[in-house]
Design a protein around this motif. Structure first.
Motif, PDB file in Angstrom:
ATOM      1  N   VAL A 122      51.625  49.636  45.826  1.00 58.39           N
ATOM      2  CA  VAL A 122      50.197  49.888  45.651  1.00 58.39           C
ATOM      3  C   VAL A 122      49.451  48.877  46.517  1.00 58.39           C
ATOM      4  N   CYS A 123      48.426  49.357  47.186  1.00 54.07           N
ATOM      5  CA  CYS A 123      47.627  48.498  48.058  1.00 54.07           C
ATOM      6  C   CYS A 123      46.170  48.499  47.621  1.00 54.07           C
ATOM      7  N   PRO A 137      43.970  46.999  37.081  1.00 55.14           N
ATOM      8  CA  PRO A 137      45.108  46.530  36.275  1.00 55.14           C
ATOM      9  C   PRO A 137      46.015  47.671  35.815  1.00 55.14           C
ATOM     10  N   ARG A 138      45.427  48.824  35.503  1.00 58.91           N
ATOM     11  CA  ARG A 138      46.253  49.967  35.097  1.00 58.91           C
ATOM     12  C   ARG A 138      47.140  50.430  36.245  1.00 58.91           C
ATOM     13  N   ALA A 139      46.585  50.431  37.456  1.00 63.89           N
ATOM     14  CA  ALA A 139      47.371  50.853  38.620  1.00 63.89           C
ATOM     15  C   ALA A 139      48.521  49.885  38.885  1.00 63.89           C
ATOM     16  N   LEU A 140      48.271  48.600  38.714  1.00 62.47           N
ATOM     17  CA  LEU A 140      49.338  47.615  38.924  1.00 62.47           C
ATOM     18  C   LEU A 140      50.424  47.761  37.865  1.00 62.47           C
ATOM     19  N   ALA A 146      45.651  44.623  51.458  1.00 69.56           N
ATOM     20  CA  ALA A 146      46.750  43.801  50.941  1.00 69.56           C
ATOM     21  C   ALA A 146      47.684  44.656  50.098  1.00 69.56           C
ATOM     22  N   LEU A 147      48.975  44.433  50.261  1.00 66.26           N
ATOM     23  CA  LEU A 147      50.009  45.101  49.470  1.00 66.26           C
ATOM     24  C   LEU A 147      50.361  44.218  48.279  1.00 66.26           C
ATOM     25  N   TRP A 148      50.356  44.798  47.088  1.00 66.73           N
ATOM     26  CA  TRP A 148      50.694  44.042  45.879  1.00 66.73           C
ATOM     27  C   TRP A 148      52.129  43.547  45.967  1.00 66.73           C
ATOM     28  N   ASP A 149      52.335  42.280  45.641  1.00 65.63           N
ATOM     29  CA  ASP A 149      53.674  41.691  45.767  1.00 65.63           C
ATOM     30  C   ASP A 149      54.524  41.866  44.513  1.00 65.63           C
ATOM     31  N   GLY A 150      53.991  42.541  43.501  1.00 64.38           N
ATOM     32  CA  GLY A 150      54.754  42.805  42.289  1.00 64.38           C
ATOM     33  C   GLY A 150      54.619  41.750  41.224  1.00 64.38           C
ATOM     34  N   THR A 187      48.291  38.651  40.101  1.00 67.27           N
ATOM     35  CA  THR A 187      47.291  39.297  39.256  1.00 67.27           C
ATOM     36  C   THR A 187      46.355  40.149  40.104  1.00 67.27           C
ATOM     37  N   SER A 188      45.524  40.924  39.422  1.00 67.52           N
ATOM     38  CA  SER A 188      44.531  41.736  40.128  1.00 67.52           C
ATOM     39  C   SER A 188      43.628  40.861  40.981  1.00 67.52           C
ATOM     40  N   ASP A 189      43.170  39.753  40.410  1.00 65.26           N
ATOM     41  CA  ASP A 189      42.268  38.862  41.145  1.00 65.26           C
ATOM     42  C   ASP A 189      42.957  38.267  42.372  1.00 65.26           C
ATOM     43  N   GLU A 190      44.215  37.911  42.234  1.00 68.27           N
ATOM     44  CA  GLU A 190      44.944  37.338  43.362  1.00 68.27           C
ATOM     45  C   GLU A 190      45.144  38.361  44.473  1.00 68.27           C
ATOM     46  N   LEU A 191      45.413  39.597  44.094  1.00 68.45           N
ATOM     47  CA  LEU A 191      45.585  40.659  45.084  1.00 68.45           C
ATOM     48  C   LEU A 191      44.281  40.899  45.843  1.00 68.45           C
TER      49      LEU A 191
END
Length: 230
Positions: free
Chosen positions: A98-99, A85-88, A183-187, A190-194
């Motif tokens: 972030v991936c 979560p901190r990285a996101l 997976a690449l974070w879509d912005g 959530t963390s769980d979804e990523l």
């Protein structure tokens, strides 16, 4: 040891107070005792500060142990759940990619059955060290449990993340392999979804024959890079 140190501080302080009350009614005795008491109190201050530093250091060590996988020395699931979560949030503030990658050793139970649990533990240690060396310095490799691992890749787009995990796959010792999803974070997720999207790509990698890195895509079919088995 720490408890005895605090008891010594308390006992010495009590002795100073008690001794002062028992002094004769003589200014010379009072002055001499005050000098001795001040010297003792100075020692007590130093001892208290030292004990406080020891307590702080030991508390830090305990917290670090709680975040570390005992076998491999990697961050564990607890550390991962704190770091992701901190990285996101950092990526959101800075507007950087972030991936996340998750991977699972292929047929590790079979390896354990053939070579024994002790050999399996040695392999996990060696593999963790090899993967850590193959990834970028900024990446965080964590052990999720058993033969499951995860990688946090800050500042990496999907191609760079997939390339980093593919290097780790190539570095796996003893001819073993793993299947991975990236997976690449879509912005917004959530963390769980990523992580769930990365898990989906991992399942696709296993279904496609294992020994590969599959990138989770939006709509389009996943792209895969395969390493030939040794």
């Amino acid at each position: 040891m720490r408890g005895r140190g605090w008891m010594a501080v308390a006992a010495a302080t009590a002795a100073v107070i008690a001794g002062f009350r028992l002094l004769p009614d003589d200014p010379r005795w009072t002055t001499a005792w005050q000098v001795a008491a001040l010297a003792l109190l100075a020692v007590l201050v130093v001892l208290t500060a030292r004990l406080s530093r020891q307590v702080t250091g030991q508390s830090r060590q305990i917290r670090e142990l709680a975040r570390t996988d005992e076998l491999t020395g990697l961050p564990n699931r607890r550390a991962w759940n704190e770091e992701l979560p901190r990285a996101l949030e950092h990526a959101r503030r800075e507007g950087t990619p972030v991936c996340v990658a998750v991977f699972d050793l292929d047929r590790f139970r079979q390896f354990n059955d053939e070579h024994g649990p002790a050999a399996g533990d040695r392999f996990l240690k060696a593999a963790a060290a090899a993967w850590h060396g193959a990834l970028r310095r900024v990446d965080t490799l964590a052990r999720d449990g058993g033969e499951e691992f995860a990688v946090l890749l800050p500042g990496a787009d999907l191609d760079r993340a997939r390339a980093a995990v593919t290097r780790a796959l190539a570095a796996t010792p003893l001819g073993q392999t793993f299947s991975a999803g990236v997976a690449l974070w879509d912005g917004a997720e959530t963390s769980d979804e990523l992580v769930a999207r990365a898990d989906g790509a991992l399942y696709a990698a296993k279904a496609a024959g294992r020994n590969r890195v599959v990138a989770a895509g939006a709509g389009a079919g996943p792209d895969a890079h395969m390493r030939s088995s040794a």
